[in-house]
Every structure is written in structure tokens, then in C-alpha cells.
Design a protein around this motif. Structure first.
Motif, PDB file in Angstrom:
ATOM      1  N   GLU A 173      45.305  49.337  41.253  1.00 49.19           N
ATOM      2  CA  GLU A 173      45.252  48.004  41.952  1.00 49.19           C
ATOM      3  C   GLU A 173      46.199  46.869  41.438  1.00 49.19           C
ATOM      4  O   GLU A 173      46.218  45.935  41.955  1.00 49.19           O
ATOM      5  CB  GLU A 173      43.732  47.736  42.401  1.00 49.19           C
ATOM      6  N   THR A 174      46.481  47.098  40.117  1.00 44.74           N
ATOM      7  CA  THR A 174      47.055  45.911  39.547  1.00 44.74           C
ATOM      8  C   THR A 174      48.740  46.577  38.998  1.00 44.74           C
ATOM      9  O   THR A 174      49.143  45.465  38.455  1.00 44.74           O
ATOM     10  CB  THR A 174      46.389  45.332  38.410  1.00 44.74           C
ATOM     11  N   ILE A 175      49.031  47.734  39.196  1.00 45.07           N
ATOM     12  CA  ILE A 175      50.230  47.939  39.060  1.00 45.07           C
ATOM     13  C   ILE A 175      51.615  47.094  39.270  1.00 45.07           C
ATOM     14  O   ILE A 175      52.482  46.777  38.556  1.00 45.07           O
ATOM     15  CB  ILE A 175      50.485  49.475  39.268  1.00 45.07           C
ATOM     16  N   GLU A 176      51.350  46.812  40.558  1.00 45.57           N
ATOM     17  CA  GLU A 176      52.315  45.777  41.285  1.00 45.57           C
ATOM     18  C   GLU A 176      52.507  44.311  40.632  1.00 45.57           C
ATOM     19  O   GLU A 176      53.469  43.807  40.560  1.00 45.57           O
ATOM     20  CB  GLU A 176      52.100  45.703  42.696  1.00 45.57           C
ATOM     21  N   ARG A 177      51.218  43.757  40.187  1.00 41.07           N
ATOM     22  CA  ARG A 177      51.145  42.558  39.621  1.00 41.07           C
ATOM     23  C   ARG A 177      51.773  42.746  38.233  1.00 41.07           C
ATOM     24  O   ARG A 177      52.384  41.828  37.704  1.00 41.07           O
ATOM     25  CB  ARG A 177      49.764  42.242  39.437  1.00 41.07           C
TER      26      ARG A 177
END
Length: 227
Positions: A173-177
Motif C-alpha cells: 500500500e505504500t510502494i508508490e509513495r
């Protein structure tokens, strides 16, 4: 969303700006989203004549922008010379890093890996563990070493310490951030197939995730856990 080891205050020690995003940016973002305080201590600063002063100022600006995107509560710069920690008295470095970490009082400490090719990383690993010695009730209950693309896998396999992860943090859920934060380091992003390319960062996260049947993950070596 639970935190790794239910940590409420996390300190990430980065030898150089961007090491922390490459190594554990997704974990930092996940922890911050779950309500943890995430602190970063950047140990070194590029200094002339080895580094151009304007470039150094730009990298510092990029660091703070990236940390804002991740949700870092506070960033502290120790300003020791980059690529020159071997010239600094170890007692001086140990004292400065310990003072910074004592102010944070983290329950989870994330540090570079001892087997990284860059000598700065090796020295920072040891300095962080000097602080983390369990000699009182206030030390971190968990210490983990992260992997840094272009550093962790470039030493001599079979001769130097190998990064064999035993902790995996789901960052689906945070790879894009994490990727967006690294893109904030415009001076550091390289075109593929360089290891500091966006494609390489995503590929490593995908590989680490597949290892534990997740879409994306970051891998760590557990140094110490006190329950």
C-alpha cells in the motif's frame, strides 16, 4: 494497519541522503500512516572540494521534500563529511549519533547493513549499535538493518557479510509513495538499468514481496529483538 513490532517511535539512520528512502521508504510511510513517529538521522553531508556546494544544498532540499511525502516527523542532519567517515574519530561520531538517537528514544531502530560496500555505511552500522547496546531501560527494543540498492549487493559474495533477510515488511500500500519520494531526489535518480532507477526499485520490492506472497515488500536483517 499494524506496525512492524507495534513500534510507536521509529528512528532511521541514513549514512547519506536517500539511503533511507531506498532502504525502507515504504516501511517508513506505512508506519507514519499508522500513527507512528518516524524520525530520520542523516549522518553525512557532502563537502567541497569533493562535492559542489550548490549540489549539496539541492540534495538537502530534496531530502526534506522526500521526507515530507513519506510523513517523517523530524529530520536531523549531523553533517559529518560524506565519503570521509573513516577520517573521523569514532568516539566523536559515536557520541553525536548517540545524542541524536537519545533525543528520539526509538523503540525500533533501522540502520544500514554492515556488508554494504560503502565504508560510510559500515561505520554508521557500528556507531548505531554502540548506541543500541542494551545497557539500560531506554534503548531500542528492536534493531533491524535495511538493504540499499547499489550498496548492499556490491561487496564480495562469500567473502564479506551477505544480506540474508529474515524480516519482510509488506509495503503493497505504500510502494508508490516510496517511489514518489525517491523521485524527489532528482539528482540521484538514474535511467534503467541502473540500480538507482525507478524500475530497479520497483523490481526489488516486487521480488521481496513475492518471497512472502505479497505484491511488494522491503527486506531486513534482524539484529536484535527484545520482547
Amino acid at each position: 494497519m499494524s506496525l512492524p513490532f507495534n513500534a510507536r517511535r521509529i528512528a532511521v539512520v541514513a549514512p547519506h541522503p536517500d539511503d533511507e528512502i531506498l532502504g525502507c521508504g515504504g516501511t517508513m510511510a506505512r508506519a507514519a500512516s499508522a500513527g507512528a513517529e518516524v524520525h530520520v538521522v542523516v549522518v553525512t553531508r557532502g563537502q567541497p572540494p569533493l562535492f559542489d556546494e550548490e549540489l549539496v544544498r539541492q540534495i538537502r532540499s530534496e531530502t526534506l521534500r522526500a521526507h515530507g511525502m513519506i510523513g517523517v516527523a523530524d529530520t536531523r542532519f549531523l553533517d559529518f563529511p560524506a565519503a570521509g567517515l573513516d577520517q573521523i574519530r569514532r568516539s566523536e561520531l559515536n557520541a553525536a549519533l548517540s545524542e541524536a538517537l537519545s533525543r528520539i528514544e526509538p523503540d525500533l531502530l533501522l540502520i544500514p547493513f554492515i556488508g554494504d560496500i560503502h565504508l560510510d555505511h559500515q561505520i554508521v552500522f557500528n556507531a548505531a549499535l554502540v548506541h543500541a547496546r542494551p545497557r539500560g531501560p531506554g534503548g531500542p527494543s528492536c534493531v533491524m538493518a535495511y538493504e540499499t540498492l547499489s550498496e548492499t549487493n556490491w561487496l564480495a559474495p562469500g567473502v564479506t557479510p551477505a544480506f540474508i533477510p529474515n524480516i519482510f515488511v509488506d509495503i503493497s500500500e505504500t510502494i508508490e509513495r516510496k517511489i514518489a519520494a525517491f523521485q524527489a531526489f532528482r539528482t540521484q535518480v538514474k535511467p534503467s538499468p541502473d540500480e538507482r532507477s525507478i524500475e530497479a526499485i520497483r523490481a526489488l520490492a516486487t521480488l521481496r514481496g513475492a518471497t512472502v506472497y505479497r505484491s511488494a515488500a522491503e527486506a531486513f536483517v534482524l539484529v536484535r529483538q527484545i520482547n
